[in-house]
Design a protein around this motif. Structure first.
Motif, short mmCIF file in Angstrom:
data_model
loop_
_atom_site.label_atom_id
_atom_site.label_comp_id
_atom_site.label_asym_id
_atom_site.label_seq_id
_atom_site.Cartn_x
_atom_site.Cartn_y
_atom_site.Cartn_z
N ILE A 441 0.94 -1.20 0.10
CA ILE A 441 0.04 -0.06 -0.04
C ILE A 441 1.24 1.34 0.10
CG2 ILE A 441 -1.57 1.43 1.06
CD1 ILE A 441 -2.50 -1.99 2.29
N MET A 442 0.72 1.82 -0.64
CA MET A 442 1.37 3.57 -1.17
C MET A 442 0.82 4.34 -0.92
SD MET A 442 3.68 2.23 -4.34
CE MET A 442 1.82 1.51 -5.28
N GLY A 443 0.80 5.38 0.40
CA GLY A 443 -0.17 6.43 0.78
C GLY A 443 0.24 7.68 0.62
N SER A 444 -0.62 8.85 -0.08
CA SER A 444 -0.19 10.19 0.14
C SER A 444 -1.48 10.89 -0.99
CB SER A 444 0.80 10.77 -1.21
OG SER A 444 0.89 11.43 -1.51
N ALA A 445 -1.54 12.24 -0.09
CA ALA A 445 -2.04 12.71 -0.59
C ALA A 445 -1.73 13.77 -1.61
CB ALA A 445 -2.53 13.90 0.13
N THR A 446 -0.49 13.73 -2.30
CA THR A 446 0.44 14.84 -3.17
C THR A 446 0.65 13.10 -4.15
OG1 THR A 446 1.93 15.64 -1.63
CG2 THR A 446 -0.08 16.44 -2.93
N PRO A 447 0.78 11.89 -4.90
CA PRO A 447 1.92 11.06 -4.98
C PRO A 447 2.56 11.80 -6.42
CG PRO A 447 -1.06 10.39 -5.24
CD PRO A 447 -0.96 11.80 -4.72
N ASP A 448 3.74 11.14 -6.44
CA ASP A 448 4.48 11.07 -7.30
C ASP A 448 3.89 11.11 -9.27
OD1 ASP A 448 5.70 8.71 -8.27
OD2 ASP A 448 5.10 7.87 -6.47
N LEU A 449 4.09 11.56 -10.26
CA LEU A 449 3.59 11.44 -10.95
C LEU A 449 3.98 9.61 -11.83
CD1 LEU A 449 3.03 14.79 -10.81
CD2 LEU A 449 3.63 14.82 -13.82
N VAL A 450 4.75 9.59 -11.89
CA VAL A 450 4.89 7.75 -11.69
C VAL A 450 4.16 7.55 -11.60
CG1 VAL A 450 7.07 6.10 -12.47
CG2 VAL A 450 6.99 8.86 -12.69
N ALA A 661 11.47 19.75 -10.73
CA ALA A 661 10.59 21.15 -9.36
C ALA A 661 9.55 21.74 -9.78
CB ALA A 661 11.47 21.73 -10.06
N SER A 662 8.69 21.54 -10.23
CA SER A 662 6.93 21.99 -10.28
C SER A 662 6.51 20.47 -9.19
CB SER A 662 6.16 21.71 -12.01
OG SER A 662 7.12 23.35 -12.38
N GLU A 663 6.89 19.56 -10.36
CA GLU A 663 6.48 18.65 -8.94
C GLU A 663 5.68 18.80 -7.65
OE1 GLU A 663 5.90 13.54 -8.33
OE2 GLU A 663 7.22 14.71 -9.96
N ASN A 664 7.49 18.87 -7.12
CA ASN A 664 8.15 18.69 -5.60
C ASN A 664 7.23 19.86 -5.00
OD1 ASN A 664 9.58 16.54 -6.03
ND2 ASN A 664 11.86 17.61 -6.42
N PHE A 708 -2.97 19.60 -11.90
CA PHE A 708 -1.71 19.97 -11.37
C PHE A 708 -1.29 18.77 -12.40
CE2 PHE A 708 2.78 17.96 -10.33
CZ PHE A 708 2.95 19.10 -10.69
N TYR A 709 -1.72 17.30 -12.39
CA TYR A 709 -1.59 16.06 -12.87
C TYR A 709 -1.72 16.14 -14.73
CZ TYR A 709 -1.71 11.12 -14.74
OH TYR A 709 -1.13 10.78 -15.66
N GLY A 710 -2.82 16.84 -14.67
CA GLY A 710 -2.90 17.38 -16.69
C GLY A 710 -1.47 17.92 -17.04
N GLU A 711 -1.96 18.94 -16.23
CA GLU A 711 -0.56 20.12 -16.78
C GLU A 711 0.82 19.55 -16.73
OE1 GLU A 711 -0.44 24.02 -17.04
OE2 GLU A 711 -2.28 24.44 -16.13
#
Length: 822
Positions: A441-450, A661-664, A708-711
């Protein structure tokens, strides 16, 4: 080998970091070890022409060997009381890490095994008692004189400090002349705490006489008291004996004479007290939580499992899902590992899990002592605990029946090791889960894009939590344009509106968190007269000024020097500090709000054992009004009285020169903002920035992950960045600047020659951002390709070709998909 057929040979890898010895060697298993030698054990073996005693690890056992009998050597010693330190699953994981991260198997095994237990080999030179000393050369005599001055014996490393590495050959010549001897000594630490128990040895032939003598001779009063105590109690610990006023002397005497006997019991260190925690019960899940738990429970019982991405907004109850899922795992008789990205998160996570599961839980991280960490490792191996919480190294706990791995805040880069092996704990967790049949199980409010992209492509199961539990609301996010503040005469790090909001919070007795992703007082220190910037000589990186110590520190190698009063180049007194750090924010906050109680939490204030927990607990219990910190405070913490968060310089992470950078930046703003208003609807977040229109900042202010993910995913697709492509970094390093440059240029030419079909994009060589580090010069080549596997094969093939024509003093470090290119 206990039970079954006895094996004759052990296939061993020696604990040496030399790539040339990173292969399996066969050893005979002596008869005395036939019944106990098993896979995963740590052993001592003779290695090399001189049969140097060397630590090794049994990878497997066999009844046959392709090596002729006369060439095989025997195992010398089995360590760790005959218990293996690698489970079969961990050995398989090490093999996978070796291939995945381009390092040696030994390096992977060193990362997996408990730290601090590795055998150290120390060589000593000592003068012999030879009287007729033959004639010696000038240098030989100098070395002999130095050895005599050192008392006739010294460690080889001490001699090398005086005479350099060349003195080893001199010492070997002196050994041939029988003037000195070179001997190896093995040093090891087991970090054991043993409790000693004593009882009367009723089989001792002279026991009756000894007891009578003790009764009659007043000088033996201590022995009499000891006999009386042991006759009454049967067995007593050393603490009980001393508690009766009996010292060590009668114990030692009667033990030496065989009148009493000793039993030792290992006492494993506890890293918490159950008395400090109140028992909690599972919360009734919300409908979204219940749906997620149902999916997880199904995964637990099906044979072929998929990794699960738990995407939940801040405050949505991800931890409760973790705990209720683990309860099901424990009910099945299995174990669980919970990975957290920062040591600072561990105390809070530990509190929640201990309150729920009690003594079944333990914790590990680098701030514990080596003995404490080893004891938690042993508890996991011996089934004394079933849940381990900790940073990435907790993944390597030797559980026998792993049922679940949880990776909290899966987007965090701290899951990637920055030392060899440069493994990604998230990838390693996925591999280990596949191998053991555990649920990941991987949890996050802001998962990395990959990770999120894999979930959208159905490689992972996607579970979403879009509501805060307990009726909480997401905070109101406000973007503050710091350009306007500057135009209107405000040169403070605090915007006017943030100052006003902090003042309101202080009046209402509510708490404030101020977040800045930079520690220290100023970014760099320079001379205003000549422009010279104070830099670390070993790393060629600007020092950071720390006001409290009035010193300059290199944040890469840790070197600290005095703050110069004059410029070391031109002698000017005009030294200026540029930039803003957490220490400077703290000082400015104290000036603006003199009555406020302020705490600061960054790497500088949390270096001591338990310091994370002390700061967090002080803030949680209202002992401070304002907490200033780096990313340590930006995620995972739940402070009910925090209603205001100030993100002091949102641009900091936008200007790192990385395509991440934008993702972080989006992640940091969203996570930091999520600390506000977790109980009520009064949470406010002020994002201070010089780029208010940047999509990472505008989407973070709206807490709009999918926007954000979409852009960002469109930009990645256009540029061929992960997940639509892959990068490979080759770092060329050496102690000679010119040779390092020449080697990197030669490697660059080979890459270009091998890329005639244009499948890859080769960038460099150029000086690395950190062009000098700890005395080594560094050049960087980046290679980009569409397919990660094809890219890796290309890079490895070219690097191996380059090594054949490169001096041994030049090193090549390979890193797939590097998070940074420092």
């Amino acid at each position: 080998m206990k039970g079954g057929r006895k094996m004759k040979f052990a296939r061993v890898i020696v604990g040496m970091n030399n790539p040339e010895t990173d292969r399996v060697f066969d050893y005979r298993i002596p008869e005395k070890f036939e019944d106990i030698a098993i896979q995963g054990m740590r052993v001592i073996v003779p290695f090399g022409k001189k049969n140097t005693k060397t630590e090794g690890y049994i990878l497997s056992l066999s009844n046959v060997s392709e090596i002729s009998q006369e060439k095989l050597k025997d195992l010398l010693e089995i360590l760790d009381e005959g218990k293996p330190i690698f489970t079969p699953a961990m050995l398989r994981l090490a093999e996978w890490m070796k291939d995945k991260y381009f390092c040696t198997l030994n390096q992977c095994l060193q990362a997996i095994m408990p730290s601090g237990i590795r055998t150290k080999s120390v060589w000593y030179a000592s003068l012999t008692d030879r009287k007729d000393i033959p004639k010696c050369g000038k240098m030989e005599q100098t070395v002999l004189d130095a050895l005599a001055d050192m008392g006739g014996a010294a460690e080889l490393t001490e001699m090398e400090k005086i005479f350099g590495r060349g003195c080893k050959s001199i010492l070997q010549q002196l050994q041939k002349k029988n003037i000195i001897s070179l001997k190896q000594r093995l040093l090891r630490s087991d970090f054991k705490i043993e409790k000693r128990f004593f009882s009367i040895n009723f089989n001792a032939t002279l026991l009756e006489n000894a007891m009578k003598k003790a009764q009659q001779d007043k000088r033996l009063q201590g022995q009499k008291m000891l006999f009386d105590l042991l006759l009454e109690k049967g067995e007593c610990s050393m603490e009980e004996i001393k508690g009766k006023g009996i010292n060590d002397s009668p114990v030692k005497t009667l033990l030496a004479k065989g009148m009493i006997q000793e039993r030792r019991e290992e006492k494993k260190r506890a890293v918490f007290s159950l008395d400090d925690y109140e028992k909690t019960s599972p919360f009734h899940p919300t409908s979204q939580q219940a749906n997620a738990l149902a999916v997880i429970e199904k995964q637990l019982i099906i044979p072929v499992k998929k990794p699960i991405l738990l995407h939940g907004i801040t405050g949505s109850g991800k931890t409760e899902i973790y705990m209720q899922s683990i309860a099901k795992v424990l009910a099945m008789g299995k174990q669980a590992v919970v990975l957290v990205p920062e040591i600072s998160l561990t105390p809070q996570m530990m509190e929640r899990f201990i309150s729920r599961f009690g003594a079944a839980v333990s914790i590990t991280h680098s701030r514990l002592s080596a003995g404490e960490r080893l004891d938690q490792w042993k508890k996991a191996r011996e089934g004394e605990v079933s849940v381990i919480i900790g940073p990435r190294s907790a993944l390597f706990m030797p559980f026998s029946n792993l049922g679940m791995i949880i990776v909290d805040e899966v987007h965090e880069n701290s899951y990637i090791s920055d030392i060899t092996p440069k493994y990604d704990a998230r990838e390693a967790a996925k591999k280990l889960a596949e191998d053991t049949g555990a649920v990941l199980i991987m949890g996050s409010a802001t998962p990395d894009l990959v990770t999120y992209h894999k979930a959208t492509m159905r490689e992972y199961l996607l579970l979403e939590l879009t509501e805060r539990t307990g009726g909480g609301f997401l905070p109101q996010m406000h973007i503050v344009d710091m350009r306007k503040e500057l135009e209107e005469g405000n040169r403070s790090s605090f915007s006017r509106v943030l100052q006003q909001e902090i003042a309101k919070n202080l009046e209402k007795g509510e708490q404030t968190m101020l977040f800045l992703n930079r520690r220290g007082f100023a970014t760099f220190v320079s001379c205003r007269s000549c422009g010279h910037v104070m830099r670390c000589r070993d790393c060629n990186i600007s020092y950071t000024y720390h006001a409290k110590e009035n010193a300059l520190m290199c944040h890469y190698c840790g070197k600290t020097v005095e703050n110069p009063k004059t410029c070391p180049v031109c002698g000017s007194k005009y030294i200026r500090y540029f930039g803003t750090g957490t220490q400077k924010i703290e000082d400015e906050a104290r000036r603006l709000f003199p009555k406020a109680k302020i705490l600061r939490m960054d790497l500088d204030t949390t270096s001591g054992k338990g310091s994370h927990n002390r700061i967090l607990e002080a803030f949680r219990h209202g002992q401070a009004d304002i907490l200033v910190g780096t990313q340590m405070i930006a995620k995972g913490h739940d402070f009910p009285n925090v209603s205001l968060v100030g993100i002091m310089a949102a641009d900091t992470s936008l200007n790192t020169g990385s395509f991440y950078a934008s993702e972080n930046t989006f992640q940091l703003i969203t996570q930091a903002g999520g600390r506000a208003g977790r109980v009520n609807d009064t949470g406010r977040v002020y994002v201070q920035t010089y780029q208010p229109k940047h999509y990472a900042i505008t989407h973070a202010a709206k807490q709009d992950y999918k926007g954000f993910y979409g852009e960002e995913i469109l930009l990645r697709y256009m540029m061929g960045y992960p997940p639509f492509g892959a990068f490979f970094s080759v770092l060329v390093s050496g102690q000679n600047a010119q040779e390092t440059v020449l080697a990197s240029e030669g490697l660059g030419r080979l890459f270009q020659e091998g890329n005639q079909d244009g499948n890859f994009f080769v960038m460099g060589p150029v000086a690395a951002v950190l062009s000098k580090f700890r005395g080594e010069f560094r050049q960087r080549i980046l290679i980009q390709g569409k397919e990660e596997e094809a890219l890796a094969q290309f890079v490895v093939r070219i690097v191996e070709k380059a090594k054949k024509n490169t001096k041994k003093e030049i090193y090549f470090n390979l890193t797939p998909n590097p998070m940074n290119i420092v």
